[in-house]
Scaffold this active site. Sequence first.
Site, PDB file in Angstrom:
ATOM      1  N   GLY A   1      -0.802  -1.701  63.897  1.00 19.65           N
ATOM      2  CA  GLY A   1      -2.032  -2.161  64.539  1.00 19.65           C
ATOM      3  C   GLY A   1      -2.721  -1.021  65.288  1.00 19.65           C
ATOM      4  O   GLY A   1      -2.682   0.141  64.847  1.00 19.65           O
TER       5      GLY A   1
ATOM      6  N   GLU B   1      -1.005  24.009  47.589  1.00 16.55           N
ATOM      7  CA  GLU B   1      -0.021  24.192  46.500  1.00 16.55           C
ATOM      8  C   GLU B   1      -0.480  23.483  45.220  1.00 16.55           C
ATOM      9  O   GLU B   1       0.339  22.990  44.447  1.00 16.55           O
ATOM     10  CB  GLU B   1       1.343  23.626  46.911  1.00 16.55           C
ATOM     11  CG  GLU B   1       1.896  24.230  48.163  1.00 16.55           C
ATOM     12  CD  GLU B   1       2.737  25.446  47.878  1.00 16.55           C
ATOM     13  OE1 GLU B   1       2.763  25.886  46.709  1.00 16.55           O
ATOM     14  OE2 GLU B   1       3.341  25.966  48.822  1.00 16.55           O
TER      15      GLU B   1
HETATM   16  P1  TGC Z   1      -3.055  29.953  32.950  1.00 18.93           P
HETATM   17  O1  TGC Z   1      -3.816  30.755  31.921  1.00 18.93           O
HETATM   18  O2  TGC Z   1      -2.668  28.558  32.629  1.00 18.93           O
HETATM   19  O3  TGC Z   1      -1.754  30.745  33.369  1.00 18.93           O
HETATM   20  C1  TGC Z   1      -1.769  32.129  33.668  1.00 18.93           C
HETATM   21  C2  TGC Z   1      -0.364  32.657  33.433  1.00 18.93           C
HETATM   22  O4  TGC Z   1       0.539  32.031  34.368  1.00 18.93           O
HETATM   23  C3  TGC Z   1       1.544  31.292  33.645  1.00 18.93           C
HETATM   24  N1  TGC Z   1       1.772  30.055  34.402  1.00 18.93           N
HETATM   25  C4  TGC Z   1       2.877  29.839  35.103  1.00 18.93           C
HETATM   26  N2  TGC Z   1       3.987  30.576  35.248  1.00 18.93           N
HETATM   27  C5  TGC Z   1       4.958  30.087  36.035  1.00 18.93           C
HETATM   28  N3  TGC Z   1       4.843  28.897  36.680  1.00 18.93           N
HETATM   29  C6  TGC Z   1       3.739  28.139  36.554  1.00 18.93           C
HETATM   30  N4  TGC Z   1       3.639  26.979  37.209  1.00 18.93           N
HETATM   31  C7  TGC Z   1       2.689  28.596  35.727  1.00 18.93           C
HETATM   32  N5  TGC Z   1       1.462  28.114  35.393  1.00 18.93           N
HETATM   33  C8  TGC Z   1       0.912  29.012  34.568  1.00 18.93           C
HETATM   34  C9  TGC Z   1       0.944  31.049  32.271  1.00 18.93           C
HETATM   35  O5  TGC Z   1       1.956  30.845  31.319  1.00 18.93           O
HETATM   36  C10 TGC Z   1       0.203  32.345  32.046  1.00 18.93           C
HETATM   37  O6  TGC Z   1       1.150  33.334  31.749  1.00 18.93           O
HETATM   38  P2  TGC Z   1       0.784  34.534  30.722  1.00 18.93           P
HETATM   39  O7  TGC Z   1       2.051  35.306  30.589  1.00 18.93           O
HETATM   40  O8  TGC Z   1       0.327  33.865  29.461  1.00 18.93           O
HETATM   41  O9  TGC Z   1      -0.313  35.309  31.376  1.00 18.93           O
HETATM   42  O10 TGC Z   1      -3.902  30.030  34.291  1.00 18.93           O
HETATM   43  P3  TGC Z   1      -5.275  29.373  34.683  1.00 18.93           P
HETATM   44  O11 TGC Z   1      -6.115  30.477  35.261  1.00 18.93           O
HETATM   45  O12 TGC Z   1      -5.860  28.582  33.531  1.00 18.93           O
HETATM   46  O13 TGC Z   1      -4.880  28.387  35.874  1.00 18.93           O
HETATM   47  C11 TGC Z   1      -3.941  27.392  35.692  1.00 18.93           C
HETATM   48  C12 TGC Z   1      -3.762  26.523  36.978  1.00 18.93           C
HETATM   49  C13 TGC Z   1      -5.059  25.817  37.333  1.00 18.93           C
HETATM   50  C14 TGC Z   1      -2.713  25.494  36.658  1.00 18.93           C
HETATM   51  C15 TGC Z   1      -3.270  27.323  38.148  1.00 18.93           C
HETATM   52  O14 TGC Z   1      -4.035  28.408  38.400  1.00 18.93           O
HETATM   53  C16 TGC Z   1      -3.030  26.510  39.401  1.00 18.93           C
HETATM   54  O15 TGC Z   1      -1.923  26.033  39.580  1.00 18.93           O
HETATM   55  N6  TGC Z   1      -4.039  26.340  40.345  1.00 18.93           N
HETATM   56  C17 TGC Z   1      -3.768  25.777  41.655  1.00 18.93           C
HETATM   57  C18 TGC Z   1      -3.768  26.878  42.679  1.00 18.93           C
HETATM   58  C19 TGC Z   1      -2.717  26.700  43.719  1.00 18.93           C
HETATM   59  O16 TGC Z   1      -1.771  25.924  43.594  1.00 18.93           O
HETATM   60  N7  TGC Z   1      -2.823  27.447  44.791  1.00 18.93           N
HETATM   61  C20 TGC Z   1      -1.843  27.405  45.818  1.00 18.93           C
HETATM   62  C21 TGC Z   1      -2.059  28.508  46.828  1.00 18.93           C
HETATM   63  S1  TGC Z   1      -0.671  28.769  47.876  1.00 18.93           S
HETATM   64  C22 TGC Z   1      -0.656  27.455  48.901  1.00 18.93           C
HETATM   65  O17 TGC Z   1      -1.389  26.540  48.809  1.00 18.93           O
HETATM   66  C23 TGC Z   1       0.362  27.513  49.950  1.00 18.93           C
HETATM   67  S2  TGC Z   1       0.347  26.193  51.063  1.00 18.93           S
HETATM   68  C24 TGC Z   1       1.821  26.547  51.765  1.00 18.93           C
HETATM   69  C25 TGC Z   1       2.272  25.645  52.813  1.00 18.93           C
HETATM   70  O18 TGC Z   1       1.730  25.732  53.930  1.00 18.93           O
HETATM   71  O19 TGC Z   1       3.267  24.906  52.558  1.00 18.93           O
HETATM   72  P1  FAD Z   2     -11.326  23.747  45.278  1.00 20.41           P
HETATM   73  O1  FAD Z   2     -10.557  24.523  44.274  1.00 20.41           O
HETATM   74  O2  FAD Z   2     -12.714  24.175  45.580  1.00 20.41           O
HETATM   75  O3  FAD Z   2     -11.325  22.220  44.815  1.00 20.41           O
HETATM   76  C1  FAD Z   2     -12.229  21.250  45.349  1.00 20.41           C
HETATM   77  C2  FAD Z   2     -12.063  19.964  44.532  1.00 20.41           C
HETATM   78  O4  FAD Z   2     -12.407  20.219  43.161  1.00 20.41           O
HETATM   79  C3  FAD Z   2     -10.623  19.465  44.526  1.00 20.41           C
HETATM   80  O5  FAD Z   2     -10.605  18.056  44.587  1.00 20.41           O
HETATM   81  C4  FAD Z   2     -10.096  19.916  43.166  1.00 20.41           C
HETATM   82  O6  FAD Z   2      -9.048  19.079  42.679  1.00 20.41           O
HETATM   83  C5  FAD Z   2     -11.347  19.807  42.320  1.00 20.41           C
HETATM   84  N1  FAD Z   2     -11.282  20.684  41.136  1.00 20.41           N
HETATM   85  C6  FAD Z   2     -11.175  22.041  41.109  1.00 20.41           C
HETATM   86  N2  FAD Z   2     -11.102  22.480  39.855  1.00 20.41           N
HETATM   87  C7  FAD Z   2     -11.168  21.385  39.047  1.00 20.41           C
HETATM   88  C8  FAD Z   2     -11.103  21.173  37.635  1.00 20.41           C
HETATM   89  N3  FAD Z   2     -10.959  22.195  36.773  1.00 20.41           N
HETATM   90  N4  FAD Z   2     -11.205  19.902  37.161  1.00 20.41           N
HETATM   91  C9  FAD Z   2     -11.326  18.849  38.027  1.00 20.41           C
HETATM   92  N5  FAD Z   2     -11.369  18.983  39.368  1.00 20.41           N
HETATM   93  C10 FAD Z   2     -11.284  20.237  39.869  1.00 20.41           C
HETATM   94  N6  FAD Z   2      -3.429  29.137  50.025  1.00 20.41           N
HETATM   95  C11 FAD Z   2      -2.665  30.259  49.988  1.00 20.41           C
HETATM   96  O7  FAD Z   2      -2.854  31.120  49.132  1.00 20.41           O
HETATM   97  N7  FAD Z   2      -1.681  30.459  50.915  1.00 20.41           N
HETATM   98  C12 FAD Z   2      -1.417  29.566  51.901  1.00 20.41           C
HETATM   99  O8  FAD Z   2      -0.504  29.778  52.703  1.00 20.41           O
HETATM  100  C13 FAD Z   2      -2.220  28.383  51.979  1.00 20.41           C
HETATM  101  N8  FAD Z   2      -2.036  27.510  53.002  1.00 20.41           N
HETATM  102  C14 FAD Z   2      -2.920  26.461  53.148  1.00 20.41           C
HETATM  103  C15 FAD Z   2      -2.870  25.673  54.295  1.00 20.41           C
HETATM  104  C16 FAD Z   2      -3.770  24.638  54.483  1.00 20.41           C
HETATM  105  C17 FAD Z   2      -3.740  23.825  55.736  1.00 20.41           C
HETATM  106  C18 FAD Z   2      -4.738  24.357  53.474  1.00 20.41           C
HETATM  107  C19 FAD Z   2      -5.714  23.224  53.633  1.00 20.41           C
HETATM  108  C20 FAD Z   2      -4.805  25.136  52.341  1.00 20.41           C
HETATM  109  C21 FAD Z   2      -3.908  26.209  52.170  1.00 20.41           C
HETATM  110  N9  FAD Z   2      -4.007  27.073  51.069  1.00 20.41           N
HETATM  111  C22 FAD Z   2      -3.225  28.206  50.998  1.00 20.41           C
HETATM  112  C23 FAD Z   2      -5.092  26.911  50.106  1.00 20.41           C
HETATM  113  C24 FAD Z   2      -4.866  25.790  49.094  1.00 20.41           C
HETATM  114  O9  FAD Z   2      -3.926  26.157  48.142  1.00 20.41           O
HETATM  115  C25 FAD Z   2      -6.235  25.456  48.483  1.00 20.41           C
HETATM  116  O10 FAD Z   2      -6.979  24.771  49.473  1.00 20.41           O
HETATM  117  C26 FAD Z   2      -6.107  24.630  47.217  1.00 20.41           C
HETATM  118  O11 FAD Z   2      -5.494  25.361  46.177  1.00 20.41           O
HETATM  119  C27 FAD Z   2      -7.473  24.097  46.744  1.00 20.41           C
HETATM  120  O12 FAD Z   2      -8.448  25.095  46.745  1.00 20.41           O
HETATM  121  P2  FAD Z   2      -9.863  24.840  47.450  1.00 20.41           P
HETATM  122  O13 FAD Z   2      -9.608  24.337  48.828  1.00 20.41           O
HETATM  123  O14 FAD Z   2     -10.663  26.066  47.290  1.00 20.41           O
HETATM  124  O15 FAD Z   2     -10.498  23.640  46.645  1.00 20.41           O
END
Ligand code: TGC
Ligand code: FAD
Length: 405
Positions: A360, A384
């Site tokens: 609530g 992530e």
């Molecule tokens: P794509 O062409 O699919 O892949 C590029 C290369 O990477 C390989 N690959 C992977 N390898 C290992 N693990 C994975 N999960 C992999 N995913 C892809 C792939 O095989 C390729 O390798 P190669 O040898 O052929 O070059 O890449 P793309 O540019 O089309 O993007 C794919 C996508 C969208 C899935 C990827 O970029 C993605 O996961 N985007 C999300 C970004 C993200 O998660 N950012 C996180 C930032 S860090 C963070 O948020 C920390 S918060 C921490 C906290 O406070 O807890």
């Molecule tokens: P955008 O990529 O601009 O996305 C905006 C919206 O568009 C989302 O809903 C997304 O799902 C959608 N979208 C994007 N692309 C597509 C698609 N192809 N098709 C359909 N929908 C799509 N990053 C680090 O590197 N290191 C860190 O330690 C870290 N810590 C973080 C801590 C906090 C508190 C926060 C909020 C973020 C952190 N991040 C970190 C960044 C985080 O990983 C990004 O915020 C996340 O990957 C999304 O990127 P963006 O915020 O630019 O959103």
Amino acid sequence: MNETDYAKLKADRAGMDRFEHPDFYLIDELLTEEHKMIRGSVRDWVKREISPIIEQACQDAKFPYWIVRQLGEIGCFGPQIPAEYGGGGLDYISYGLAMQELERGDSGVRSTASVQGSLVMYPISKFGSEEQKHKYLPKLASGEYLGCFGLTEPDHGSDPGGMITRFRDAGDHYVLNGAKMWISNAPFADVAVVWAKDEEGVVRGLIVERGMEGFSTPETHNKWSLRASATGELVFDNVKVPKENLLPGVKGLKGPLTCLNSARYGISWGAIGAAMDCYTSAVRYAAQRKQFGKPIGAFQLQQKKLSEMLTEITKAQLLTWRLGVLMNEGRATPAQISMAKRNNVEMALNIAREARQIHGGMGITGEYPIMRHMMNLESVITYEGTHDIHLLILGYEITGENAFV
Ligand code: TGC
Ligand code: FAD
């Protein structure tokens, strides 16, 4: 409030956290004694050090920096990293259970540990030189150093491959320019693992240290989420990075994405911790709170909410346990990890919202952990890899069709 005020708060509220985890399907029987011991020791630390102060820290938007050393002491930095470099040398289920307990305390505390273990220690241990491993890993494991991971940029979040942060070869060193945004731990970090493109446009990892000229870490303010975790930018203005700070073992986007596998796995366990905290609080409140002459837990509508919460927690526990086994065997795929991260964070967020309703009006106050978990989970569902990105990773796996671009 300063550290002394927080110590007083801790003393005043000692022993008030009586959390016990739900285990409806007797999943504890699948765990070893070592798993349960690790879970118990992290839980005791959370009850003692986090629960008494976390609401206040969030209200104050204060990162309790003093927990960094403590997290090192209790083995929460890199439990899955080989022991020879100061990691715990434990399996992935131990790592998951530790993340579950930390996030039961607060997602921000789990964030500090996931970044340090999976996004800083892991790339150095997997892709670093022997010198880099010896130089950084023991200090990161003990909490003497705090690390951060720079992948996201202001204009490149879900699409990190478009990054514009770059470095060039300047003879005896590299010169790094660009900026990273939304970086957990950044304002307090001693070292940053930074992903940047070289002159050929290939993504590489660099270890950047605080104190390098031209490197700054401005803090991000006004967050409604993860308020006890420090978030900031990484700004590189002609930073001279020694050549020995390049991670030699990986080239391309697969470097940072490999690290994300480990961190996303940890989050899939962590989210269960936040969900358990909301659920157990709701069960207690439903038993105590009376309306119309009965505990609200006696009404069918509230029982429906509680029954569905327990069902979803149990399904998530089974999902992560099995994923942990696959991780231990080196058989878990990125798409399986995406499924668990996506499912469990959404599950936790839904449970937080339902638990808020059961409480609530009290549910919006800091007397209960619900609203804090709910707000934290709004970040967890985005970082992530967003909820949508994980869906697209799964869609790609199922159909073979890339719907990102
Ligand atoms: P794509 O062409 O699919 O892949 C590029 C290369 O990477 C390989 N690959 C992977 N390898 C290992 N693990 C994975 N999960 C992999 N995913 C892809 C792939 O095989 C390729 O390798 P190669 O040898 O052929 O070059 O890449 P793309 O540019 O089309 O993007 C794919 C996508 C969208 C899935 C990827 O970029 C993605 O996961 N985007 C999300 C970004 C993200 O998660 N950012 C996180 C930032 S860090 C963070 O948020 C920390 S918060 C921490 C906290 O406070 O807890
Ligand atoms: P955008 O990529 O601009 O996305 C905006 C919206 O568009 C989302 O809903 C997304 O799902 C959608 N979208 C994007 N692309 C597509 C698609 N192809 N098709 C359909 N929908 C799509 N990053 C680090 O590197 N290191 C860190 O330690 C870290 N810590 C973080 C801590 C906090 C508190 C926060 C909020 C973020 C952190 N991040 C970190 C960044 C985080 O990983 C990004 O915020 C996340 O990957 C999304 O990127 P963006 O915020 O630019 O959103």
